[in-house]
Design an enzyme around this catalytic site. Structure first.
Site, PDB file in Angstrom:
ATOM      1  N   GLU A 162      -9.923  -1.406   3.390  1.00 54.48           N
ATOM      2  CA  GLU A 162      -9.189  -2.407   4.163  1.00 54.48           C
ATOM      3  C   GLU A 162     -10.076  -3.190   5.133  1.00 54.48           C
ATOM      4  O   GLU A 162      -9.654  -3.555   6.224  1.00 54.48           O
ATOM      5  CB  GLU A 162      -8.027  -1.759   4.908  1.00 54.48           C
ATOM      6  CG  GLU A 162      -7.003  -1.148   3.980  1.00 54.48           C
ATOM      7  CD  GLU A 162      -5.718  -0.762   4.681  1.00 54.48           C
ATOM      8  OE1 GLU A 162      -5.746  -0.576   5.912  1.00 54.48           O
ATOM      9  OE2 GLU A 162      -4.691  -0.640   3.995  1.00 54.48           O
ATOM     10  N   GLU A 263      -3.452   3.812  -2.292  1.00 61.91           N
ATOM     11  CA  GLU A 263      -2.339   4.329  -1.484  1.00 61.91           C
ATOM     12  C   GLU A 263      -1.059   3.693  -2.017  1.00 61.91           C
ATOM     13  O   GLU A 263      -1.053   2.529  -2.404  1.00 61.91           O
ATOM     14  CB  GLU A 263      -2.463   3.941  -0.002  1.00 61.91           C
ATOM     15  CG  GLU A 263      -3.575   4.580   0.770  1.00 61.91           C
ATOM     16  CD  GLU A 263      -3.635   4.036   2.210  1.00 61.91           C
ATOM     17  OE1 GLU A 263      -2.694   3.311   2.612  1.00 61.91           O
ATOM     18  OE2 GLU A 263      -4.616   4.319   2.890  1.00 61.91           O
TER      19      GLU A 263
END
Length: 466
Positions: A162, A263
């Site tokens: 991220e 995820e």
């Protein structure tokens, strides 16, 4: 992972173990290493699907390495076996310690490990990426590779997590993460390790997801990632089309690399983990995707866990009783109901590169040139990284020895690259809110970053990734 975290302090405890990076440990378990072929993963000649869970007891605030403490991991491995998972993702590991007992116990259980190579002190800073891409940072990254390359159940390394967010300026950090991705493969090859897959874990951000994916799969073979993964929280107890997953399959068809969800697991409307049904369906997803990692194992402040660990003396004590929450049984049921398909799942046998994304309002990278590996880091290719700095080192954000070249772009992403050896408390605290590569928090939140902690650590910390 959404990043609205309050970090109270970084754990200052943790004695350094006697394990030496790169030292081969005797193994009691035999487990087949995972390889890539075409757009899929393989376990020998058998297609391999990721059916796993994110695992970071204590979350970002604790900043613990669960694989370095058998008192923590061994109890959890029993739960992993009961769930029926085959991969755990660990976000923070201590490269100064031995992981022999936990890794071998996981291998005995048939469980592989996907590892993030960054930690709060050693990571790329998304606001000022150039000085943070330096030799001290790469030494930590390479030391992590040394420690885990010896285990056949090391499934993959994440070069970043991220780093690129929903703000366009964050895309200027992409060349430095991709350079790290390149350097990791070069190090693995130079040290004559097996070809452990290296790739990037992207945020749940729709406006630059495809540009990011194309960027990590463009250029020459030395620069392209081995896989691409992204975090996705759009399936909220819904279905394949309502969640938009049908579009995500269409968008990544013919992408040319293995893809999986690093995820998933929306908590809106409860959780029945219907995502597993689609991920394991040859008619829907297996031609393009290779499974995913449910977020997450332990219940933290963000509310995504399926197991609660009773409180110890402080947040760094994760040895308490494991209490299964209702979602534990739900995930176990989903995995049992929707098994991995037999056969090859319709995968593509060939890989191919993508065209690099052009600059636009959401993607500010002007050219495709990557920064050169810092000169002081090149010696590690021949001599090895040596002992890692662990989770309590001095940090790398302003360590100097940055790459001599910058990349195309403007604004904070380009930087002069001079760095500084120490950095003031104010500059370090500022960097803390912009660090990248380490986050353990669930879906990305557009809210402000809030960081509090021990004042003495702010003179040492390069950045805590949020």
């Amino acid at each position: 992972m959404r990043s609205n975290i309050i970090i109270t302090a970084l754990a200052a405890s943790g004695a350094v173990n006697a394990g030496v990076a790169g030292t081969k440990n005797s193994k009691r378990a035999t487990i087949t290493p995972i390889t890539t072929k075409g757009n899929a993963f393989f376990k020998g000649d058998e297609r391999f699907y990721v059916r796993g869970i994110a695992y970071q007891p204590g979350g970002s605030s604790a900043n613990l390495d669960p694989l370095a403490d058998p008192k923590v991991c061994l109890e959890d491995i029993k739960k992993f076996e009961d769930l029926g998972i085959n991969v755990v993702r660990v976000y923070s590991t201590d490269n100064s310690k031995s992981h022999k007992e936990c890794m071998e116990a996981l291998a005995d259980a048939g469980i592989y490990v996907a590892l993030d190579v960054n930690n709060p002190l050693y990571s790329i800073n998304r606001a000022t990426p150039h000085p943070s891409y330096n030799a001290v940072y790469l030494q930590s990254v390479f030391a992590t590779i040394d420690e885990f390359a010896q285990y056949d159940n090391t499934f993959a390394f994440f070069s970043g997590n991220e780093v690129i967010h929903d703000e366009a300026e964050s895309t200027l950090a992409a060349p430095y993460v991709k350079a790290t991705d390149r350097d990791m493969r070069a190090y693995i090859k130079a040290r004559k390790y097996r070809a452990i897959p290296v790739g990037y874990s992207a945020a749940d951000v729709s406006k630059n997801r495809m540009q990011t994916a194309k960027y990590f799969n463009c250029g020459n073979d030395e620069e392209r990632s081995d896989f691409f993964a992204f975090n996705d929280y759009s399936w909220c107890k819904s279905d394949f089309k309502t969640s938009g997953w049908d579009v995500k399959v269409k968008n990544f068809t013919d992408y040319g690399l293995p893809i999986f969800l690093s995820e998933y697991g929306c908590t809106t409307n409860g959780r029945d983990f219907g995502e597993v049904s689609a991920l394991m369906d040859p008619k829907l997803m297996t031609k393009v995707y290779s499974g995913g990692l449910m977020y997450e194992y332990t219940m933290e402040e963000n509310g995504y866990g399926i197991v609660n660990i009773t409180k110890g003396k402080d947040i760094t004590d994760q040895t308490g009783k494991r209490i299964e929450l209702p979602e534990f049984a739900a995930y176990k049921k989903a995995l049992a109901t929707y098994s991995a398909p037999t056969g090859d799942g319709g995968y593509s046998q060939t890989t191919k590169a993508q065209d690099c994304p052009p600059k636009d309002d959401d993607w500010l990278v002007e050219d495709n040139k990557l920064p050169e590996m810092p000169a002081a880091a090149k010696k590690y290719l021949e001599n090895g990284a040596g002992k890692g700095p662990g989770l309590n080192g001095a940090g790398s954000q302003w360590a100097g020895d940055a790459s001599p070249t910058t990349t195309g772009g403007s604004g904070s992403g380009s930087g002069s690259g001079s760095g500084s050896g120490s950095g003031s408390a104010s500059s370090t605290a500022s960097a803390t809110g912009n660090a990248a590569g380490f986050a353990v928090s669930g879906p990305l939140n557009k809210g402000p970053f809030v960081v509090t902690g021990l004042a003495v650590l702010f003179t040492l910390v390069g950045a805590v990734a949020l």
